[in-house]
Scaffold this motif. Sequence first.
Motif, short mmCIF file in Angstrom:
data_model
loop_
_atom_site.label_atom_id
_atom_site.label_comp_id
_atom_site.label_asym_id
_atom_site.label_seq_id
_atom_site.Cartn_x
_atom_site.Cartn_y
_atom_site.Cartn_z
N GLU A 6 0.83 -1.20 0.00
CA GLU A 6 0.00 0.00 0.00
C GLU A 6 0.88 1.26 0.00
OE1 GLU A 6 -2.03 -2.99 2.88
OE2 GLU A 6 0.00 -2.24 2.46
N LEU A 20 -5.33 6.23 -2.05
CA LEU A 20 -4.46 5.12 -1.68
C LEU A 20 -4.29 4.20 -2.88
CD1 LEU A 20 -5.86 4.19 1.84
CD2 LEU A 20 -4.16 5.92 1.23
N CYS A 22 -2.61 0.25 -4.04
CA CYS A 22 -2.12 -1.05 -3.59
C CYS A 22 -1.58 -1.78 -4.80
CB CYS A 22 -3.24 -1.84 -2.94
SG CYS A 22 -2.80 -3.55 -2.54
N TRP A 36 -10.30 -3.05 0.59
CA TRP A 36 -9.63 -2.20 1.57
C TRP A 36 -10.34 -2.37 2.91
CZ3 TRP A 36 -5.19 0.45 0.71
CH2 TRP A 36 -4.82 0.68 -0.61
N TYR A 95 -5.56 -1.15 5.06
CA TYR A 95 -4.95 -2.37 4.55
C TYR A 95 -5.61 -2.78 3.24
CZ TYR A 95 -3.17 -2.89 9.32
OH TYR A 95 -2.54 -2.70 10.53
N CYS A 96 -4.78 -3.26 2.34
CA CYS A 96 -5.24 -3.83 1.09
C CYS A 96 -5.29 -5.36 1.27
CB CYS A 96 -4.25 -3.45 -0.01
SG CYS A 96 -4.55 -4.17 -1.61
N THR A 119 -1.08 1.27 5.42
CA THR A 119 -0.59 2.65 5.29
C THR A 119 -1.44 3.53 6.20
OG1 THR A 119 -0.06 4.42 3.72
CG2 THR A 119 -2.05 3.16 3.27
#
Length: 125
Positions: A6, A20, A22, A36, A95-96, A119
């Motif tokens: 990410e 964002l 990823c 996500w 989070y991805c 991230t």
Amino acid sequence: QVQLVESGGGLVQAGDSLTLSCAASERAFSNSAMAWFRQAPGKEREFVAAIAWSGFVTILADSVKGRFTISRDNAKNTVYLQMNSLKPEDTAVYYCAAAVGLRSDYRLAVSYAYWGKGTQVTVSS
């Protein structure tokens, strides 16, 4: 090797926008639904958005509908989260995640086999 990385997090003010990204390895991304999630301090990880392999089907959490958009570029093995009108309550580690195969509920963390390291997104009031 399966990797999800990410990027794009940061410190912004309420009302600002942030995108964002990823980047996924081919193995993690190919034919996979992507999502996500986010986790704020002291809280459980929560679903934010998911997108099918085709990109035509998306799911958004009620708390972000109308503000966040999930998209993907399969040629680049990348999924994006466009976040507009950010609020202090959006502050979290994002989070991805990548699913493997068909799952019954893409809003559940257990549906995803691969995860990035996250991230940080911080929204000041």
